[in-house]
Each structure stands twice: as structure tokens, then as C-alpha cells.
Motif scaffolding. Structure first.
Motif, PDB file in Angstrom:
ATOM      1  N   GLY A   8       0.796  -1.231   0.000  1.00  0.00           N
ATOM      2  CA  GLY A   8       0.000   0.000   0.000  1.00  0.00           C
ATOM      3  C   GLY A   8       0.829   1.282   0.000  1.00  0.00           C
ATOM      4  N   SER A  37      -1.123  -4.125  -3.700  1.00  0.00           N
ATOM      5  CA  SER A  37      -2.092  -3.929  -2.611  1.00  0.00           C
ATOM      6  C   SER A  37      -2.980  -2.727  -2.917  1.00  0.00           C
ATOM      7  CB  SER A  37      -1.367  -3.612  -1.309  1.00  0.00           C
ATOM      8  OG  SER A  37      -0.581  -4.666  -0.898  1.00  0.00           O
ATOM      9  N   GLU A 203      -2.841  -7.783   5.336  1.00  0.00           N
ATOM     10  CA  GLU A 203      -1.466  -7.862   4.831  1.00  0.00           C
ATOM     11  C   GLU A 203      -1.238  -9.103   3.961  1.00  0.00           C
ATOM     12  OE1 GLU A 203       0.490  -5.263   5.181  1.00  0.00           O
ATOM     13  OE2 GLU A 203      -1.027  -4.319   6.444  1.00  0.00           O
TER      14      GLU A 203
HETATM   15 MG    MG Z   1      -0.084  -3.546   3.065  1.00  0.00          MG
END
Ligand code: MG
Ligand code: ASP
Length: 421
Positions: A8, A37, A203
Motif C-alpha cells: 500500500g 495492494s 497484509e
Molecule cells: Mg499492506
């Protein structure tokens, strides 16, 4: 073929997406599977959307989702010229998918809705990035990973159907490589045989990268992060944390087990099983060497420090002074399985057991009430669990200065200490 995973933080702005593009350009001509992500904190924002929806606050859910929509459209506008319309059309399809659901009333379990909504983050980010790379003359094929990764319906922690997924991933890669070198797809998400979206646990994109690497026999996996590589402690808590340049799979499995947030714990097995090395590299400076994780033995590791906050020590005692023999221990382990609780440390005594676990409110209550049918239960809250692998006594002494120690467990390699905050 190489697998790349961008998290991210590596795609949280226009600049970062351009930076990613620069990295991919350096590998031009190579075959790449790129797992991405959701942008920045999108997953957290989508969690808020589902929470509002499930609490019956439809308007709030739609408003929160509107913010996410606008963020993505703005990013797409900044990045895209020739490819903007095509991208916006695809983004709108994903928006509609979520909005339809938000207009309904929740009738199923929370986790189901969580996955249907939260999966949008990865779909949106990969859509924008794929179009941008195409615009920048890095031809690539985008795929909806929900057509490839088949899972069970254990929402929020879905298990992989390896057989189906292997077949689909192999087919997909064959068709990509017929015309392109690069596949862009989502981490973290999958789908059931009834086309319901699923997620693989927070995650989980690292795990997706490892799945593709395993199935397609990749030469390596690279996880691009905002840190130099794997450190021996969390640099936010320990300013003199140092980089570990080389680790073996076993060590990383151990670190993940004790709670180090290096990579998603499920990631190592698929790589270890095929001996595929993993590189952890810094997307801010790709010239830095980073960390390699492989099957070779690594000697002389520095002490590795893992701190787990918000721990709970559960004291279970037999009611009638009977021993903690096989039978009660077996029952206890069934409770762990049923309540889906993973103990971080267990200390067994003659008539009692102490269990250290993450203090998650609903889980804690569920576990305590199940255990209370068999044992006397006492809870001790607000604790920390410190684990040091490859410890030395002076370091342990320094770390414990001024702390009230509740429990210590030691092996040759690892010391674990629970103390009061
Ligand atoms: Mg992440
Ligand atoms: N976007 C998901 C998360 O934030 C998955 C991932 O980043 O790996 O948990």
C-alpha cells in the motif's frame, strides 16, 4: 520469471505510482507477475464503510465510500491522459459492485460483507496502475485475481483451493505471455466457487505473491517496501535497529511466529517448498541491497527483537486440585481451535496453565467463557510480550531495566518475557 509485490505505501500517491513505474522500467524485457495492494490506507477506509453498513448506517457508508471513489478518480485523473476514459469506466464498474451491496440490508454475517466491500481496494489500485503502465509504454495485462485464486468461504481468512488455483494461474500466465511480459493483479483477495469475494487476512498480498511464485515456479519474489529491508527490531521503537542482509526461511518463520511484522506469516511455506528466494527491497532506493531470504544457512545473526503489545495472560487452574494431565490439555487445545485463538506463550504447571495471547475483546471473552466451563479463569491485562532470538544476557538485562517481569521462558535460541506496561 519474477514476482514483484508492491504494498500500500508504495502506491499511495501519484508520485509513488510514478516511482513504481520507474522500478518496473528497469526490468523491461523480463517476465514479471506484479501483485499490488490497495493504495495507502484504503483497506482501513473500506473497513469503516462495512462497519457503517453493518450498523445499519447506510448513508454514512455511502458517504465514506464516496470519499474513496473520489480519491481514486483523482489519482487516475492526475496520471492518465489517453487511458483515462477506459480506466474510469472500469473503476465505475467496481464502484457499482460495492454500491449495489451497500443499498441492501445486511442479512448475512459481518465477515461476508467485509470481503465483498474490502476487496475493492486492490481492484481499484491495480486498475489505475495497469492503465498507467500501458500509457507509459509498459505493455501489461490486468487480471481480476478472483478469476484465478479460488478459496473456501472462510471469509476474512480464506483458505486456498490449490488444485483449482494452480490450473487457473497456469492458464492465465500462458495467455499473458502469448502477448505480454507483464501480468498485473491484486494481492489479498480471491473468490469462492459461488463467485463471492474473499480475503486472505490483513497484509495478505505477500501471501498472494508467494502463491503465484510457487505455482509458476518463479526464479524469485521481491517485496518492495518503504524500509531498507528486514531489520532486527522495529525501527520506530528501536532507533538503532540494524538491517539483516540475509536470512533463511526457518528464521523468518520463527520471527513471524513470534509476531515480527516482516511479512505475512503464510508467505514463507510456498516459497520454502520450492526453494524460491525472496528479496525485501526498498522502493525509495532500489539500488540498496535489501534482504534476501533463502534456504541457505545463515550464521552470526544479530539478536532479533520482537515486541507484542496489548497482551493478556490467562490463568487457568483446575477446580479440584487435579493435575494438568493429557485430558485437560487436550480439552484446552480444542478450545483454542474452536475459538480460533493462537496462544503466544504457554506455561504449564501442576494444577494450572498460563496462556499469553493477543487481547482482542470479542475473542478474549469467547475464550474465557469457553475455558470457564472447565477451569477457574483469571485474566491479567495490559501486558507486553518481548521475544529475543539469539539473545545475550547483557541485552536482556538492559531491556528489562525498570520493568516488572511476570513470566520468563528461555530456550538456547529464544527468550520470551512478559511484563507489565
Ligand atoms: Mg499492506
Ligand atoms: N490491502 C490489504 C491490507 O492492507 C492487504 C495488503 O496490503 O497486503 O491489509
Amino acid at each position: 520469471m519474477k514476482v514483484f509485490k508492491f504494498g500500500g505505501a508504495s502506491v499511495n500517491s501519484v508520485e509513488r505510482i510514478k516511482n513504481l513505474t520507474g522500478i518496473v522500467k528497469q526490468y523491461q524485457g523480463e517476465q514479471l507477475v506484479i501483485i499490488i495492494s490497495a493504495m495507502g490506507k484504503t483497506t482501513n477506509a473500506l473497513e469503516k464503510v462495512v462497519e457503517a453498513f453493518y450498523a445499519g448506517k447506510k448513508e454514512e457508508a455511502l458517504q465514506l465510500f464516496e470519499i474513496i471513489k473520489n480519491q481514486h478518480l483523482t489519482t487516475a485523473k492526475y496520471l492518465l491522459v489517453t487511458h483515462y476514459n477506459a480506466c474510469a469506466a472500469q473503476l465505475n464498474d467496481f464502484f457499482t459492485e460495492v454500491e449495489w451491496l451497500l443499498h441492501d440490508k445486511p442479512v448475512r454475517e459481518f465477515d461476508y460483507y467485509y470481503d465483498q466491500v474490502v476487496c475493492a481496494g486492490e481492484l481499484l489500485s491495480t486498475c489505475i496502475i495497469s492503465h498507467y503502465l500501458n500509457q507509459e509504454k509498459i505493455p501489461n495485462q490486468w487480471a481480476d485475481v478472483r478469476d484465478i485464486i479460488r478459496t473456501d468461504d472462510h471469509f476474512r481468512d480464506a483458505g486456498i483451493d490449490w488444485h483449482y488455483t494452480t490450473e487457473k494461474a497456469t492458464q492465465c500466465w500462458a495467455s499473458v505471455t502469448a502477448s505480454h511480459n507483464i501480468l498485473i493483479t491484486q494481492g489479498f483477495i480471491g473468490s469462492t466457487d459461488e463467485n463471492e469475494s474473499t480475503t486472505l487476512g490483513r497484509e495478505g498480498s505477500d501471501y498472494t505473491a508467494a502463491l503465484f511464485a510457487n505455482i509458476l515456479n518463479a526464479e524469485s519474489v521481491t517485496i518492495w517496501k518503504d524500509v531498507e529491508g528486514v531489520m532486527n527490531a522495529d525501527p520506530k521503537k528501536f532507533p538503532d535497529a540494524q538491517l539483516i542482509s540475509e536470512l533463511n526461511f526457518n528464521e523468518v518463520i520463527e520471527m513471524a511466529f513470534y509476531g515480527a511484522q516482516v511479512i505475512h506469516p503464510k508467505t514463507i511455506k510456498p516459497l520454502q517448498n520450492k526453494g524460491i528466494p525472496m528479496y525485501v527491497k526498498c522502493f525509495l532506493d532500489p539500488s540498496l541491497p535489501g534482504t534476501v531470504i533463502h534456504k541457505k544457512n545463515v550464521k552470526n545473526l544479530p539478536p532479533i527483537i520482537v515486541v507484542k503489545e496489548n497482551q493478556l495472560l490467562v490463568h487457568l487452574n483446575s477446580r479440584d486440585f487435579s493435575f494438568m494431565g493429557e485430558a485437560p490439555m487436550q480439552q484446552l487445545y480444542s478450545i483454542f481451535a474452536e475459538a480460533r485463538v493462537r496462544p503466544n506463550l504457554i506455561q504449564t504447571g501442576a494444577i494450572g496453565v498460563q496462556i499469553c495471547m493477543d487481547d482482542k475483546q470479542d475473542k478474549t471473552e469467547q475464550f474465557a467463557s469457553m475455558a470457564s466451563t472447565l477451569f477457574d479463569v483469571q485474566l491479567e491485562k495490559n501486558l507486553q510480550l518481548l521475544t529475543i532470538r539469539h539473545y545475550n544476557e547483557p541485552l536482556v538485562a538492559t531491556m528489562l531495566e525498570g520493568k516488572e517481569v511476570i513470566l520468563t521462558q528461555k530456550t538456547k535460541e529464544t527468550v520470551q518475557i512478559i511484563f507489565k506496561i
